[in-house]
Design a protein around this motif. Structure first.
Motif, PDB file in Angstrom:
ATOM      1  N   GLU A 191       0.832  -1.206   0.000  1.00 56.72           N
ATOM      2  CA  GLU A 191       0.000   0.000   0.000  1.00 56.72           C
ATOM      3  C   GLU A 191       0.868   1.258   0.000  1.00 56.72           C
ATOM      4  OE1 GLU A 191      -2.525  -0.326   3.365  1.00 56.72           O
ATOM      5  OE2 GLU A 191      -3.614  -2.051   2.562  1.00 56.72           O
ATOM      6  N   VAL A 192       1.939   1.232   0.761  1.00 55.66           N
ATOM      7  CA  VAL A 192       2.839   2.388   0.815  1.00 55.66           C
ATOM      8  C   VAL A 192       3.498   2.601  -0.545  1.00 55.66           C
ATOM      9  CG1 VAL A 192       4.954   3.305   1.866  1.00 55.66           C
ATOM     10  CG2 VAL A 192       3.268   2.116   3.280  1.00 55.66           C
ATOM     11  N   ALA A 193       3.949   1.515  -1.161  1.00 54.10           N
ATOM     12  CA  ALA A 193       4.584   1.618  -2.479  1.00 54.10           C
ATOM     13  C   ALA A 193       3.582   2.133  -3.512  1.00 54.10           C
ATOM     14  CB  ALA A 193       5.123   0.260  -2.904  1.00 54.10           C
ATOM     15  N   GLN A 194       2.342   1.652  -3.431  1.00 47.01           N
ATOM     16  CA  GLN A 194       1.318   2.092  -4.387  1.00 47.01           C
ATOM     17  C   GLN A 194       1.009   3.578  -4.193  1.00 47.01           C
ATOM     18  OE1 GLN A 194      -2.342  -0.092  -4.117  1.00 47.01           O
ATOM     19  NE2 GLN A 194      -3.146   0.780  -6.021  1.00 47.01           N
ATOM     20  N   ARG A 195       0.927   4.045  -2.935  1.00 54.71           N
ATOM     21  CA  ARG A 195       0.675   5.471  -2.676  1.00 54.71           C
ATOM     22  C   ARG A 195       1.804   6.330  -3.237  1.00 54.71           C
ATOM     23  NH1 ARG A 195      -1.336   4.350   2.914  1.00 54.71           N
ATOM     24  NH2 ARG A 195       0.867   4.418   3.420  1.00 54.71           N
ATOM     25  N   GLU A 196       3.043   5.867  -3.092  1.00 57.77           N
ATOM     26  CA  GLU A 196       4.178   6.625  -3.616  1.00 57.77           C
ATOM     27  C   GLU A 196       4.096   6.742  -5.137  1.00 57.77           C
ATOM     28  OE1 GLU A 196       7.737   4.781  -2.232  1.00 57.77           O
ATOM     29  OE2 GLU A 196       7.436   5.434  -0.155  1.00 57.77           O
ATOM     30  N   MET A 197       3.725   5.650  -5.811  1.00 55.49           N
ATOM     31  CA  MET A 197       3.619   5.686  -7.274  1.00 55.49           C
ATOM     32  C   MET A 197       2.454   6.570  -7.718  1.00 55.49           C
ATOM     33  SD  MET A 197       6.228   4.198  -8.263  1.00 55.49           S
ATOM     34  CE  MET A 197       6.007   4.074 -10.019  1.00 55.49           C
ATOM     35  N   GLU A 198       1.333   6.557  -6.989  1.00 53.33           N
ATOM     36  CA  GLU A 198       0.204   7.431  -7.319  1.00 53.33           C
ATOM     37  C   GLU A 198       0.585   8.891  -7.133  1.00 53.33           C
ATOM     38  OE1 GLU A 198      -3.066   6.166  -4.934  1.00 53.33           O
ATOM     39  OE2 GLU A 198      -3.375   4.325  -6.103  1.00 53.33           O
ATOM     40  N   LYS A 199       1.361   9.173  -6.107  1.00 49.49           N
ATOM     41  CA  LYS A 199       1.813  10.541  -5.853  1.00 49.49           C
ATOM     42  C   LYS A 199       2.657  11.042  -7.015  1.00 49.49           C
ATOM     43  CE  LYS A 199       4.272  13.264  -2.417  1.00 49.49           C
ATOM     44  NZ  LYS A 199       5.036  13.228  -1.181  1.00 49.49           N
ATOM     45  N   LEU A 200       3.468  10.167  -7.594  1.00 44.50           N
ATOM     46  CA  LEU A 200       4.306  10.551  -8.724  1.00 44.50           C
ATOM     47  C   LEU A 200       3.482  10.861  -9.964  1.00 44.50           C
ATOM     48  CD1 LEU A 200       7.336   8.190  -8.533  1.00 44.50           C
ATOM     49  CD2 LEU A 200       7.338  10.658  -8.471  1.00 44.50           C
ATOM     50  N   LYS A 201       2.384  10.141 -10.148  1.00 41.07           N
ATOM     51  CA  LYS A 201       1.577  10.312 -11.351  1.00 41.07           C
ATOM     52  C   LYS A 201       0.800  11.627 -11.346  1.00 41.07           C
ATOM     53  CE  LYS A 201       1.134   5.444 -12.354  1.00 41.07           C
ATOM     54  NZ  LYS A 201       1.948   5.244 -13.484  1.00 41.07           N
ATOM     55  N   ARG A 202       0.642  12.220 -10.153  1.00 38.74           N
ATOM     56  CA  ARG A 202      -0.029  13.517 -10.095  1.00 38.74           C
ATOM     57  C   ARG A 202       0.839  14.547 -10.801  1.00 38.74           C
ATOM     58  NH1 ARG A 202      -0.739  14.558  -4.118  1.00 38.74           N
ATOM     59  NH2 ARG A 202      -0.186  12.416  -3.710  1.00 38.74           N
ATOM     60  N   GLY A 203       0.211  15.475 -11.466  1.00 40.09           N
ATOM     61  CA  GLY A 203       0.946  16.501 -12.194  1.00 40.09           C
ATOM     62  C   GLY A 203       1.651  17.466 -11.260  1.00 40.09           C
ATOM     63  N   GLU A 204       2.524  18.232 -11.839  1.00 40.15           N
ATOM     64  CA  GLU A 204       3.269  19.227 -11.082  1.00 40.15           C
ATOM     65  C   GLU A 204       2.304  20.304 -10.621  1.00 40.15           C
ATOM     66  OE1 GLU A 204       7.410  21.538 -11.813  1.00 40.15           O
ATOM     67  OE2 GLU A 204       6.113  21.219 -13.513  1.00 40.15           O
ATOM     68  N   ARG A 205       2.365  20.647  -9.356  1.00 40.04           N
ATOM     69  CA  ARG A 205       1.453  21.656  -8.829  1.00 40.04           C
ATOM     70  C   ARG A 205       2.007  23.031  -9.146  1.00 40.04           C
ATOM     71  NH1 ARG A 205      -2.876  21.942  -5.389  1.00 40.04           N
ATOM     72  NH2 ARG A 205      -3.085  23.956  -4.394  1.00 40.04           N
ATOM     73  N   ILE A 206       1.151  23.854  -9.713  1.00 47.44           N
ATOM     74  CA  ILE A 206       1.539  25.214 -10.055  1.00 47.44           C
ATOM     75  C   ILE A 206       0.803  26.141  -9.104  1.00 47.44           C
ATOM     76  CG2 ILE A 206       1.500  26.985 -11.831  1.00 47.44           C
ATOM     77  CD1 ILE A 206       1.581  24.669 -13.839  1.00 47.44           C
ATOM     78  N   GLY A 207       1.526  27.008  -8.461  1.00 48.44           N
ATOM     79  CA  GLY A 207       0.906  27.949  -7.551  1.00 48.44           C
ATOM     80  C   GLY A 207       1.131  27.600  -6.096  1.00 48.44           C
ATOM     81  N   GLY A 208       1.948  26.617  -5.813  1.00 47.91           N
ATOM     82  CA  GLY A 208       2.262  26.271  -4.439  1.00 47.91           C
ATOM     83  C   GLY A 208       1.150  25.488  -3.776  1.00 47.91           C
TER      84      GLY A 208
END
Length: 179
Positions: free
Chosen positions: A146-163
């Motif tokens: 589950e931890v590994a899957q959460r880390e990979m999902e976090k990576l797939k999120r786009g770059e946040r613009i605006g802080g």
């Protein structure tokens, strides 16, 4: 020296470089979010400034080279012996360091969003592979799936613009539900 293309109109999509830097893939296009200033984090603004300075230096490469050639092997006499090449170099850089050039650098930064995301994902996959190898090598327990899957999902999120929003700031949804 190649000429730098003018900034694109506001509604035009920004071309994104493919994984191979030498070719452009017209299929990968993201529209420019807005011509209005979008607040970027300090590190993102620093990346835009780096692109801006590189663009200006690229346009004045001949003048910079002439000044560097003049200054080569000199120490205290540089201000006197190389006054003219220095003046020419500075005037070139001042003429190219314009707000429109900064806007073009900002558009270039936005155009590279997908490329940066792919690089981050590649780096994270490599890190995960190395960690799995080391865990196997040393006989450590496997990482929780589950931890590994959460880390990979976090990576797939786009770059946040605006802080990121402040943690203690009330959200609009919360205020609406209280009423």
């Amino acid at each position: 020296m190649a000429a730098v293309p003018p900034p694109m109109p506001p509604s035009a999509p920004v071309p994104l470089p493919s994984s191979d830097a030498s070719t452009m893939n017209s299929d990968e296009m993201l529209p420019m979010p807005s011509r209005n200033p979008i607040p970027l984090s300090a590190s993102q603004e620093a990346q835009v400034r780096d692109i801006y300075y590189a663009r200006v230096r690229r346009q004045c490469a001949d003048e910079i080279k002439a000044f560097a050639d003049c200054a080569l092997g000199r120490t205290f006499s540089v201000p006197f012996a190389c006054r003219e090449p220095h003046r020419i170099m500075n005037s070139c850089m001042k003429s190219h360091a314009t707000p429109s050039e900064y806007d073009a650098a900002r558009e270039e930064w936005f155009a590279q969003r997908l490329q940066r995301q792919k690089e981050r994902e590649k780096k994270a996959r490599r890190k995960a592979e190395q960690e799995a190898f080391l865990r196997e090598w040393w006989g450590l327990p496997e990482k929780d799936r589950e931890v590994a899957q959460r880390e990979m999902e976090k990576l797939k999120r786009g770059e946040r613009i605006g802080g990121f929003p402040a943690a203690n700031r009330p959200r609009i949804e919360e205020e609406a539900s209280k009423r």
